[in-house]
Motif scaffolding. Structure first.
Motif, PDB file in Angstrom:
ATOM      1  N   LYS A 183      63.331  28.262 -81.015  1.00 53.43           N
ATOM      2  CA  LYS A 183      63.518  27.001 -80.268  1.00 53.43           C
ATOM      3  C   LYS A 183      63.703  27.241 -78.775  1.00 53.43           C
ATOM      4  N   GLN A 184      64.195  28.391 -78.413  1.00 50.52           N
ATOM      5  CA  GLN A 184      64.453  28.692 -77.007  1.00 50.52           C
ATOM      6  C   GLN A 184      64.671  30.209 -76.865  1.00 50.52           C
ATOM      7  N   ALA A 185      64.404  30.702 -75.672  1.00 49.78           N
ATOM      8  CA  ALA A 185      64.692  32.137 -75.436  1.00 49.78           C
ATOM      9  C   ALA A 185      65.126  32.341 -73.996  1.00 49.78           C
ATOM     10  N   LEU A 186      65.925  33.357 -73.811  1.00 46.30           N
ATOM     11  CA  LEU A 186      66.351  33.757 -72.471  1.00 46.30           C
ATOM     12  C   LEU A 186      65.617  35.063 -72.175  1.00 46.30           C
ATOM     13  N   PHE A 187      64.772  35.043 -71.145  1.00 48.69           N
ATOM     14  CA  PHE A 187      64.084  36.283 -70.781  1.00 48.69           C
ATOM     15  C   PHE A 187      64.939  37.039 -69.775  1.00 48.69           C
ATOM     16  N   ILE A 188      65.256  38.277 -70.094  1.00 43.56           N
ATOM     17  CA  ILE A 188      66.124  39.093 -69.224  1.00 43.56           C
ATOM     18  C   ILE A 188      65.336  40.326 -68.798  1.00 43.56           C
ATOM     19  N   PRO A 189      64.978  40.405 -67.512  1.00 48.54           N
ATOM     20  CA  PRO A 189      64.244  41.597 -67.061  1.00 48.54           C
ATOM     21  C   PRO A 189      65.159  42.828 -67.108  1.00 48.54           C
ATOM     22  N   GLY A 190      64.565  44.011 -67.086  1.00 50.40           N
ATOM     23  CA  GLY A 190      65.380  45.231 -66.967  1.00 50.40           C
ATOM     24  C   GLY A 190      65.308  46.158 -68.164  1.00 50.40           C
ATOM     25  N   THR A 191      65.151  45.588 -69.367  1.00 50.56           N
ATOM     26  CA  THR A 191      65.086  46.453 -70.556  1.00 50.56           C
ATOM     27  C   THR A 191      63.762  47.208 -70.589  1.00 50.56           C
ATOM     28  N   ILE A 192      63.842  48.482 -70.988  1.00 49.73           N
ATOM     29  CA  ILE A 192      62.621  49.272 -71.208  1.00 49.73           C
ATOM     30  C   ILE A 192      62.373  49.329 -72.708  1.00 49.73           C
ATOM     31  N   LEU A 193      61.143  49.065 -73.118  1.00 52.69           N
ATOM     32  CA  LEU A 193      60.790  49.239 -74.536  1.00 52.69           C
ATOM     33  C   LEU A 193      60.068  50.576 -74.683  1.00 52.69           C
ATOM     34  N   LEU A 194      60.329  51.258 -75.787  1.00 49.70           N
ATOM     35  CA  LEU A 194      59.687  52.568 -75.959  1.00 49.70           C
ATOM     36  C   LEU A 194      59.569  52.939 -77.432  1.00 49.70           C
ATOM     37  N   LEU A 250      76.474  52.395 -65.960  1.00 53.07           N
ATOM     38  CA  LEU A 250      76.339  53.459 -66.967  1.00 53.07           C
ATOM     39  C   LEU A 250      74.971  53.377 -67.642  1.00 53.07           C
ATOM     40  N   ASN A 251      74.620  52.167 -68.078  1.00 51.71           N
ATOM     41  CA  ASN A 251      73.339  51.985 -68.765  1.00 51.71           C
ATOM     42  C   ASN A 251      72.168  52.269 -67.824  1.00 51.71           C
ATOM     43  N   THR A 252      72.331  51.893 -66.556  1.00 51.93           N
ATOM     44  CA  THR A 252      71.254  52.117 -65.589  1.00 51.93           C
ATOM     45  C   THR A 252      71.088  53.618 -65.337  1.00 51.93           C
ATOM     46  N   LEU A 253      72.216  54.327 -65.324  1.00 50.30           N
ATOM     47  CA  LEU A 253      72.145  55.789 -65.174  1.00 50.30           C
ATOM     48  C   LEU A 253      71.325  56.386 -66.333  1.00 50.30           C
ATOM     49  N   GLY A 254      71.600  55.911 -67.554  1.00 47.89           N
ATOM     50  CA  GLY A 254      70.850  56.400 -68.725  1.00 47.89           C
ATOM     51  C   GLY A 254      69.366  56.077 -68.600  1.00 47.89           C
ATOM     52  N   GLN A 255      69.073  54.855 -68.220  1.00 48.30           N
ATOM     53  CA  GLN A 255      67.665  54.437 -68.062  1.00 48.30           C
ATOM     54  C   GLN A 255      66.960  55.296 -67.020  1.00 48.30           C
ATOM     55  N   ALA A 285      65.742  50.169 -74.605  1.00 46.63           N
ATOM     56  CA  ALA A 285      66.633  50.885 -73.683  1.00 46.63           C
ATOM     57  C   ALA A 285      67.194  49.833 -72.732  1.00 46.63           C
ATOM     58  N   ILE A 286      68.389  49.363 -73.049  1.00 45.27           N
ATOM     59  CA  ILE A 286      68.931  48.153 -72.405  1.00 45.27           C
ATOM     60  C   ILE A 286      69.871  48.523 -71.263  1.00 45.27           C
ATOM     61  N   ASP A 287      69.744  47.789 -70.156  1.00 49.36           N
ATOM     62  CA  ASP A 287      70.628  48.012 -69.013  1.00 49.36           C
ATOM     63  C   ASP A 287      71.817  47.038 -69.011  1.00 49.36           C
ATOM     64  N   VAL A 288      71.584  45.768 -69.284  1.00 46.56           N
ATOM     65  CA  VAL A 288      72.650  44.774 -69.097  1.00 46.56           C
ATOM     66  C   VAL A 288      73.711  44.849 -70.204  1.00 46.56           C
ATOM     67  N   PRO A 289      74.964  44.606 -69.861  1.00 43.74           N
ATOM     68  CA  PRO A 289      76.000  44.588 -70.896  1.00 43.74           C
ATOM     69  C   PRO A 289      75.857  43.364 -71.796  1.00 43.74           C
ATOM     70  N   HIS A 290      76.359  43.467 -73.003  1.00 47.10           N
ATOM     71  CA  HIS A 290      76.350  42.339 -73.940  1.00 47.10           C
ATOM     72  C   HIS A 290      77.602  42.492 -74.800  1.00 47.10           C
ATOM     73  N   ASP A 291      78.701  41.979 -74.288  1.00 44.72           N
ATOM     74  CA  ASP A 291      79.995  42.145 -74.954  1.00 44.72           C
ATOM     75  C   ASP A 291      80.197  41.006 -75.948  1.00 44.72           C
ATOM     76  N   ILE A 292      79.977  41.299 -77.248  1.00 44.98           N
ATOM     77  CA  ILE A 292      80.028  40.206 -78.226  1.00 44.98           C
ATOM     78  C   ILE A 292      81.448  39.656 -78.424  1.00 44.98           C
ATOM     79  N   GLY A 293      82.439  40.352 -77.878  1.00 41.98           N
ATOM     80  CA  GLY A 293      83.812  39.855 -77.961  1.00 41.98           C
ATOM     81  C   GLY A 293      84.128  38.819 -76.869  1.00 41.98           C
ATOM     82  N   ALA A 294      83.265  38.679 -75.847  1.00 41.68           N
ATOM     83  CA  ALA A 294      83.553  37.758 -74.729  1.00 41.68           C
ATOM     84  C   ALA A 294      82.767  36.454 -74.906  1.00 41.68           C
ATOM     85  N   LYS A 295      83.361  35.362 -74.420  1.00 43.11           N
ATOM     86  CA  LYS A 295      82.727  34.048 -74.593  1.00 43.11           C
ATOM     87  C   LYS A 295      81.351  33.965 -73.925  1.00 43.11           C
ATOM     88  N   ASP A 296      81.257  34.571 -72.726  1.00 48.64           N
ATOM     89  CA  ASP A 296      79.968  34.534 -72.030  1.00 48.64           C
ATOM     90  C   ASP A 296      79.225  35.871 -72.181  1.00 48.64           C
TER      91      ASP A 296
END
Ligand code: FAD
Length: 439
Positions: A178-189, A107-112, A82-93
């Motif tokens: 090789k590397q990971a970015l840890f992003i707080p905020g997601t709920i696993l369920l 929007l995602n936070t409202l759902g969460q 259950a992800i809060d942060v956006p991840h727009d695969i069309g954008a460079k960043d």
């Protein structure tokens, strides 16, 4: 009269469904019925819409209709992020326009928040864990994606933490990445446990009918939904049936039902858990969108999710299950050489609804027909939020997020068959090829 040309028929081994609490489904509808509101589809979107509509209209009956059993469809087949942060695969960043990204975050936070609130209020046992997510890379290309995403997240004020490969086993046991970015905020369920719990805690003015596939529909001043043993007539209809909405006569050639595949291992023994090491609960999303999603669950199983196929009728094909089980096996062995004898107990497929321009549909489809459709793979938070907001819209409420959703151009039109299938299958093949060892 619109005949529904394709009905849901999911395959039989969805791991989350079989390992969560068995419940007695609500009876199928028989006979003739009238209600003010009807909703087709009891996934995350339909369940949220029903709950919120019932709250706005406590004196009216809301009828929620599901073709299968609650928890058996895609809402109970996903990877449970259950992800809060956006991840727009069309954008460079992967964030793009900051104003839009902040609205998506809201929007995602409202759902969460809505899910969290209901889960707490009704003590729904769905292994909810505020674990965050690891976005993990195997290749140099993947590492570049993580760096770009970190700077994108900073633009919207979200912290993330880059973790070197050598430190990752402390987090997730495996030394594969090789590397990971840890992003707080997601709920696993546990997604099937969640939707079963949501269905069993609906307000008393919601009537849920399971095993009631709608086979034809009559649009007019009122909408009549017809099934094999009767019909339901409503003043207002909400379509919350994801890719199947196109079979109800809307958004044709705009909704792309794309199948994803998951496998869930048996429970690890105490000795295997010790050999694996790392945290007791975690979730990894691949840096490359076509890579493998991996989870260690609260009940000590390993989930592997990868591989895709495209079926415009929204129905799975049995032949891919055995083929893709092989992919899951290979992905597991690469990551967990310390767990040589751990078999998968369950393998399944499930449809996500994609659109070519990554836009969903929200709003009016006809004078008395509304839709909250096409979550583009992020249905847990987005489906919940749009389901809640479509009920607000019908109740005449205004909201910054309703304006944001109704401004969307919606899913764009795609070419006719056979060009559509050729095009989508090429994109899927090419994406999986490029994901390389991230699978
Ligand atoms: C393997 C996999 C992994 C995923 N991972 C994630 C994840 O980690 N996080 C995330 O947010 N999302 C994930 N998703 C996507 C997520 O599951 C969907 O976005 C979500 O299920 C959409 O919810 P929904 O309620 O809109 O639609 P659905 O869950 O598809 O529900 C629609 C319902 O409508 C019913 N229906 C259709 N036609 C009829 C009819 N004629 N009559 C009656 N009922 C009908 C169907 O049976 C179905 O139950 C994943 C999906 C899959 C398959």
């Amino acid at each position: 009269m619109q005949k529904i040309t394709s009905l849901p028929a999911d395959d039989s081994m969805p791991g989350w469904f079989h390992t969560s609490r068995a419940r007695t489904p609500r009876p199928a509808h028989i006979g003739q019925k009238r209600a003010r509101f009807a909703i087709v589809g009891a996934g995350l979107t339909g369940l949220a819409a029903a709950r919120q509509l019932a709250t706005h209209f406590p004196d009216d009956e809301v009828v929620l209709i599901e073709a299968q059993e609650v928890g058996y469809g895609s809402a109970g087949r996903n990877a449970g992020f259950a992800i809060d942060v956006p991840h727009d695969i069309g954008a460079k960043d992967y964030i793009g326009d900051v104003t839009t990204a902040n609205l998506v975050l809201k929007l995602n936070t409202l759902g969460q928040n809505y899910l969290r609130e209901i889960v707490q209020k009704y003590s729904i046992e769905c292994q909810m864990s505020e674990s965050g997510k690891y976005q993990a890379a195997v290749s140099e290309q993947g590492i570049a994606i993580l760096e770009a995403y970190r700077s994108g997240l900073a633009k919207i004020g979200r912290d993330s933490q880059m973790i070197a490969g050598s430190d990752l086993p402390e987090h997730i046991g495996t030394a594969y990445y090789k590397q990971a970015l840890f992003i707080p905020g997601t709920i696993l369920l546990q997604p099937s446990a969640l939707v079963k719990g949501l269905a069993d805690s609906l307000p008393s003015n919601v009537t849920l009918y399971e095993y009631t596939p709608i086979t034809s529909i009559d649009y007019g001043d009122k909408v009549t939904l017809i099934h094999d043993r009767g019909s339901i007539t409503a003043d207002t209809l909400i379509l919350a049936n994801n890719g199947f909405a196109s079979h109800f006569g809307f958004l044709q050639r705009r909704l792309l039902p794309t199948f994803l595949y998951g496998s869930l291992s048996r429970q690890l023994t105490a000795e295997e858990q010790a050999r694996l090491g790392g945290k007791p609960v975690w979730g990894v999303i691949p840096a490359h969108p076509f890579g493998s999603t991996i989870r260690r669950t609260v009940d000590n199983r390993i989930l592997v999710r990868n591989s895709f196929s495209f079926h415009p009728d929204g129905r799975p094909r049995e032949k891919y299950l055995s083929q893709y089980l092989e992919n899951h096996r290979k992905s597991f062995e690469r990551r967990f050489p310390m767990l040589p004898k751990v078999d998968f107990e369950y393998t399944w497929s499930g449809a996500i609804c994609l659109s070519e321009n990554h836009e969903g549909f929200f709003g009016k489809l006809a004078p008395n027909v509304y839709g909250a459709l096409c979550c583009n793979g992020l249905g847990i938070t987005r489906g919940t939020a749009t389901g809640k907001l479509i009920a607000d819209l019908i109740a005449g409420k205004r909201h910054e997020l309703i304006d944001f959703l109704t401004r969307s151009p919606g899913p764009n039109q795609t070419p006719p068959e056979p060009f559509l299938s050729i095009g989508v299958n090429s994109v899927l093949k090419w994406g999986q090829f490029r994901a390389g060892m991230e699978i």
